[in-house]
Write a protein that holds these residues in place. Structure first.
Motif, PDB file in Angstrom:
ATOM      1  N   LEU A  53     111.772  24.203  78.891  1.00 34.03           N
ATOM      2  CA  LEU A  53     111.416  25.497  77.841  1.00 34.03           C
ATOM      3  C   LEU A  53     110.364  23.549  77.002  1.00 34.03           C
ATOM      4  N   VAL A  54     111.340  22.849  76.137  1.00 31.76           N
ATOM      5  CA  VAL A  54     110.623  22.203  75.394  1.00 31.76           C
ATOM      6  C   VAL A  54     109.848  20.965  75.522  1.00 31.76           C
ATOM      7  N   PHE A  55     110.572  20.358  77.176  1.00 38.20           N
ATOM      8  CA  PHE A  55     109.669  20.275  77.659  1.00 38.20           C
ATOM      9  C   PHE A  55     108.215  20.198  78.648  1.00 38.20           C
ATOM     10  N   THR A  56     107.885  21.510  78.799  1.00 37.22           N
ATOM     11  CA  THR A  56     106.868  22.085  79.050  1.00 37.22           C
ATOM     12  C   THR A  56     106.072  21.870  78.031  1.00 37.22           C
ATOM     13  N   LEU A  57     106.479  22.617  77.375  1.00 35.85           N
ATOM     14  CA  LEU A  57     105.523  22.706  75.854  1.00 35.85           C
ATOM     15  C   LEU A  57     105.382  21.437  74.834  1.00 35.85           C
ATOM     16  N   LEU A  58     105.885  20.291  75.342  1.00 33.50           N
ATOM     17  CA  LEU A  58     105.107  19.059  74.809  1.00 33.50           C
ATOM     18  C   LEU A  58     104.495  18.390  75.548  1.00 33.50           C
ATOM     19  N   ASP A  59     105.038  18.466  77.097  1.00 35.00           N
ATOM     20  CA  ASP A  59     103.699  18.290  78.067  1.00 35.00           C
ATOM     21  C   ASP A  59     102.126  19.003  77.866  1.00 35.00           C
ATOM     22  N   VAL A  60     102.451  20.089  77.736  1.00 33.28           N
ATOM     23  CA  VAL A  60     100.999  20.869  77.462  1.00 33.28           C
ATOM     24  C   VAL A  60     100.076  20.882  76.170  1.00 33.28           C
ATOM     25  N   LEU A  61     101.450  20.462  74.737  1.00 30.93           N
ATOM     26  CA  LEU A  61     100.554  19.572  73.397  1.00 30.93           C
ATOM     27  C   LEU A  61      99.859  18.618  73.931  1.00 30.93           C
ATOM     28  N   LYS A  62     100.428  17.359  74.669  1.00 33.59           N
ATOM     29  CA  LYS A  62      99.756  16.498  74.999  1.00 33.59           C
ATOM     30  C   LYS A  62      98.878  16.630  76.411  1.00 33.59           C
ATOM     31  N   TYR A  63      98.814  17.090  77.271  1.00 37.97           N
ATOM     32  CA  TYR A  63      97.403  17.852  78.002  1.00 37.97           C
ATOM     33  C   TYR A  63      96.484  17.969  77.501  1.00 37.97           C
ATOM     34  N   TRP A  64      96.931  18.935  76.199  1.00 37.53           N
ATOM     35  CA  TRP A  64      96.024  20.220  75.300  1.00 37.53           C
ATOM     36  C   TRP A  64      95.073  18.739  74.548  1.00 37.53           C
ATOM     37  N   SER A  65      95.861  17.811  74.202  1.00 42.32           N
ATOM     38  CA  SER A  65      95.359  17.031  73.551  1.00 42.32           C
ATOM     39  C   SER A  65      94.288  16.092  73.663  1.00 42.32           C
ATOM     40  N   GLU A  66      94.617  15.794  75.059  1.00 41.62           N
ATOM     41  CA  GLU A  66      94.537  14.195  75.773  1.00 41.62           C
ATOM     42  C   GLU A  66      92.576  15.346  76.414  1.00 41.62           C
ATOM     43  N   LYS A  67      93.111  16.068  76.591  1.00 42.64           N
ATOM     44  CA  LYS A  67      92.051  16.846  77.160  1.00 42.64           C
ATOM     45  C   LYS A  67      90.799  17.577  76.484  1.00 42.64           C
ATOM     46  N   GLU A  68      90.905  17.040  74.565  1.00 44.84           N
ATOM     47  CA  GLU A  68      90.142  17.910  73.733  1.00 44.84           C
ATOM     48  C   GLU A  68      89.523  15.904  73.272  1.00 44.84           C
ATOM     49  N   THR A  69      90.235  15.224  73.605  1.00 40.44           N
ATOM     50  CA  THR A  69      89.537  14.237  73.009  1.00 40.44           C
ATOM     51  C   THR A  69      88.679  14.024  74.146  1.00 40.44           C
ATOM     52  N   GLU A  70      89.270  13.456  75.797  1.00 37.96           N
ATOM     53  CA  GLU A  70      88.231  13.613  76.547  1.00 37.96           C
ATOM     54  C   GLU A  70      86.901  14.291  76.549  1.00 37.96           C
ATOM     55  N   LEU A  71      86.974  15.441  76.082  1.00 38.83           N
ATOM     56  CA  LEU A  71      85.908  16.272  76.243  1.00 38.83           C
ATOM     57  C   LEU A  71      84.943  15.845  74.757  1.00 38.83           C
ATOM     58  N   MET A  72      85.785  15.455  73.416  1.00 36.35           N
ATOM     59  CA  MET A  72      84.730  15.194  72.077  1.00 36.35           C
ATOM     60  C   MET A  72      83.877  13.947  72.878  1.00 36.35           C
ATOM     61  N   HIS A  73      84.346  13.006  73.571  1.00 35.18           N
ATOM     62  CA  HIS A  73      83.830  11.399  73.695  1.00 35.18           C
ATOM     63  C   HIS A  73      83.177  11.706  75.380  1.00 35.18           C
ATOM     64  N   LYS A  74      83.000  12.919  75.889  1.00 36.22           N
ATOM     65  CA  LYS A  74      82.354  13.310  77.472  1.00 36.22           C
ATOM     66  C   LYS A  74      80.692  13.363  76.572  1.00 36.22           C
ATOM     67  N   PRO A  75      80.108  13.046  77.105  1.00 45.62           N
ATOM     68  CA  PRO A  75      78.251  13.113  76.856  1.00 45.62           C
ATOM     69  C   PRO A  75      77.782  14.760  77.591  1.00 45.62           C
ATOM     70  N   THR A  76      77.302  15.777  76.648  1.00 44.57           N
ATOM     71  CA  THR A  76      77.211  17.108  76.958  1.00 44.57           C
ATOM     72  C   THR A  76      75.675  16.909  77.931  1.00 44.57           C
ATOM     73  N   PRO A  77      75.106  17.481  78.813  1.00 43.40           N
ATOM     74  CA  PRO A  77      74.104  17.252  79.657  1.00 43.40           C
ATOM     75  C   PRO A  77      73.446  18.612  78.701  1.00 43.40           C
ATOM     76  N   THR A  78      72.041  18.289  78.586  1.00 45.24           N
ATOM     77  CA  THR A  78      71.532  19.413  77.743  1.00 45.24           C
ATOM     78  C   THR A  78      70.788  21.049  78.353  1.00 45.24           C
ATOM     79  N   LYS A  79      70.476  19.646  79.682  1.00 42.17           N
ATOM     80  CA  LYS A  79      69.969  20.617  80.881  1.00 42.17           C
ATOM     81  C   LYS A  79      70.759  21.759  81.919  1.00 42.17           C
ATOM     82  N   GLY A  80      70.446  22.544  82.607  1.00 42.75           N
ATOM     83  CA  GLY A  80      71.741  23.289  83.181  1.00 42.75           C
ATOM     84  C   GLY A  80      72.327  24.053  82.629  1.00 42.75           C
TER      85      GLY A  80
END
Length: 161
Positions: A53-80
């Motif tokens: 459970l702890v390892f899963t928790l750590l994996d998910v927190l790391k995934y969420w952190s990495e995913k949000e960091t990635e989304l912050m730096h990814k340009p978002t398309p304005t059309k469509g």
């Protein structure tokens, strides 16, 4: 499974929106769950469940952190852009949660959990592949730290005539 999901959201809420005391309490609980070795306190099967459970928790927190960091730096398309792809915002137009601060808090919590403690806990409950994974992460983090220190002051330790 339901309890695990609830725990993930409780920890995420405590880390992202709690204070330093709450973060310290979460860290203490995680480290306590990883350090149980006495057979009298907890049976092996229960220790396996707690460690997993702890390892899963750590994996998910790391995934969420990495995913949000990635989304912050990814340009978002304005059309469509579909409504499903848009993030929920508050009435003021701001994001519903402080991403930068939350990511920093998650990363700070993860950095405070020693890879060596995770490796020992994994090994104690028979998760040898996971133990090797954490040992490798520990070695890499130390090698990166050593390389950073040498880059900052490459002449450190060299005698000067």
């Amino acid at each position: 499974m339901q309890l695990g999901v609830q725990l993930l959201f409780l920890v995420l809420d405590g880390v992202c929106f709690g204070d330093k005391h709450e973060e310290d309490a979460i860290l203490s609980e995680i480290l306590d769950a990883l350090s149980v070795e006495d057979e009298g306190i907890m049976k092996l099967r229960d220790r396996e469940k707690a460690a997993n459970l702890v390892f899963t928790l750590l994996d998910v927190l790391k995934y969420w952190s990495e995913k949000e960091t990635e989304l912050m730096h990814k340009p978002t398309p304005t059309k469509g852009r579909s409504k499903r792809a848009s993030r929920p915002t508050s009435p003021t137009g701001q994001s519903s949660w402080p991403k930068d601060q939350s990511i920093k808090r998650i990363e700070r919590l993860l950095a405070r959990i020693p890879f060596s403690s995770c490796a020992v806990a994994a090994s104690n409950v028979g998760m040898h592949a996971r133990a090797l994974q954490y040992l490798e992460l520990d070695g890499r983090s130390k090698a990166t730290l050593d390389a950073t220190v040498n880059t900052i002051d490459p002449l450190k330790g060299v005698s000067k005539f």
